[in-house]
Design an enzyme around this catalytic site. Structure first.
Site, PDB file in Angstrom:
ATOM      1  N   HIS A  90      57.993  47.201  47.341  1.00 32.17           N
ATOM      2  CA  HIS A  90      56.878  46.248  47.568  1.00 32.17           C
ATOM      3  C   HIS A  90      57.294  44.970  48.306  1.00 32.17           C
ATOM      4  O   HIS A  90      56.692  44.585  49.304  1.00 32.17           O
ATOM      5  CB  HIS A  90      56.262  45.824  46.234  1.00 32.17           C
ATOM      6  CG  HIS A  90      55.685  46.939  45.436  1.00 32.17           C
ATOM      7  ND1 HIS A  90      54.477  47.513  45.722  1.00 32.17           N
ATOM      8  CD2 HIS A  90      56.156  47.592  44.340  1.00 32.17           C
ATOM      9  CE1 HIS A  90      54.210  48.457  44.836  1.00 32.17           C
ATOM     10  NE2 HIS A  90      55.220  48.522  43.994  1.00 32.17           N
TER      11      HIS A  90
HETATM   12  C1  BDR Z   1      55.450  43.283  42.408  1.00 25.74           C
HETATM   13  O1  BDR Z   1      55.701  43.117  40.997  1.00 25.74           O
HETATM   14  C2  BDR Z   1      57.074  43.229  40.742  1.00 25.74           C
HETATM   15  O2  BDR Z   1      57.302  44.172  39.751  1.00 25.74           O
HETATM   16  C3  BDR Z   1      57.736  43.635  42.018  1.00 25.74           C
HETATM   17  O3  BDR Z   1      59.007  43.015  42.161  1.00 25.74           O
HETATM   18  C4  BDR Z   1      56.784  43.182  43.091  1.00 25.74           C
HETATM   19  O4  BDR Z   1      57.036  41.846  43.455  1.00 25.74           O
HETATM   20  C5  BDR Z   1      54.722  44.589  42.625  1.00 25.74           C
HETATM   21  O5  BDR Z   1      53.510  44.587  41.942  1.00 25.74           O
END
Ligand code: BDR
Ligand code: CA
Length: 305
Positions: free
Chosen positions: A239
């Protein structure tokens, strides 16, 4: 060189993004600022320092807020990132120390030191950015732009039906950051789910850069297990990397412009929305050239140790 401040909660996909940023020839990481989310803030700080040492890039690390602005803290995401934030893969205790200024103070200081030269990239809950805005509202005119990983605009959330984790963890901060009058691009789940790092790809990273790529491959096994169990696919979603790849290659992304909002209370806290308007300095990413991003990520990582 693109000067950035990277606000982060490392975290495995944060680690993927940080290692890329630290090894990119055109990105100058002025500071890593830390926040809770995947782990508690104190551990996020230690993990940021660990990644600086792993990459042999001792950039300043500033510790951020320990709690959200108004709501009680949500539990950390240890079922996604492991108890240590790195899928239980251990890196040595860092000998580097964080700087003495807070994350928000560091953001304000650097934006004033390099007016209109710094991109503020946030890949965790947005508390530090909201506090920085409160400390010095003039930073809206001093930042080059703001790039956020967060939200779910035209798709379901990943914590609730409506909310993505970074926004869910501090919806009041997110509301302030996404509506402040500064140029801002948001990479939500709409675009981040379009990229997968699978086992073959992670092995390639490890073979090209044994120390950094090897660590990322090992840590991503735990993260990929989560995707297998909850999303039934092989590999994992990087992400946070979507926000970093955007910095030097915005042409790979499809953007939708409009005004943004975040619901803070009621039945759908953390829900993000976009409304088309004539003129807006805000956009969300809705698509990306996956092949170009994957090729570039591996090329940059091949320069790591
Ligand atoms: C986001 O939430 C975190 O778990 C990840 O690092 C990312 O920034 C994804 O929803
Ligand atoms: Ca993150």
């Amino acid at each position: 060189m693109k000067k950035i401040i990277l606000d982060t909660d490392p975290g495995i996909d944060d680690a993927l993004a940080i290692c890329y940023a630290l090894n990119h020839p055109q990105i100058d990481v002025l500071a890593l600022t830390t926040i809770y989310g995947n782990v508690a803030t104190e551990l996020a700080t230690q993990n940021a320092l660990r990644l600086c040492e792993l990459n042999q890039r001792p950039v300043p690390v500033a510790q951020g807020a320990l709690t959200p602005l108004k709501i009680d803290s949500n539990p950390v995401a240890d079922f996604v990132h492991g108890l240590n934030g790195f899928g239980e893969i251990e890196l040595p205790t860092p000998s580097l120390q964080p700087v003495t200024t807070t994350a928000a103070e560091t953001i304000v200081e650097l934006l004033n030191k390099f007016p209109n030269k710094v991109t503020l990239v946030a890949v965790g809950p947005l508390t530090n950015l909201a506090i920085a805005l409160e400390l010095d509202p003039t930073i809206v005119n001093k930042v080059d732009s703001v790039v956020v990983m967060g939200g779910a605009f035209h798709c379901d959330g990943n914590v609730t039906q409506y909310a993505e984790a970074n926004i869910w963890n501090d919806p009041h901060a997110a509301q302030q950051v996404l509506t402040a009058d500064w140029p801002l691009t948001v990479h939500g789940l709409d675009v981040t789910y379009r990229i997968t790092f699978d086992a073959n790809y992670l092995e390639q990273l490890a073979s090209q850069a044994p120390a950094v790529g090897g660590f990322l491959m090992d840590a991503a096994k735990f993260y990929s297990q989560f995707y297998k169990e909850h999303h039934n696919f092989d590999g994992c979603c990087p992400h946070d990397q979507l926000a970093i790849s955007f910095l030097c290659n915005p042409e790979w992304y499809t953007l939708e412009h409009g005004t943004l909002d975040v619901i803070t209370d009621g039945e759908a806290p953390g829900k993000t929305s976009i409304k088309a308007t004539g003129h807006s300095n805000k956009a969300i990413a809705t698509d990306v050239n996956s092949e170009a991003l994957l090729t570039d990520y591996a090329a940059v990582l091949s320069q790591a140790i």
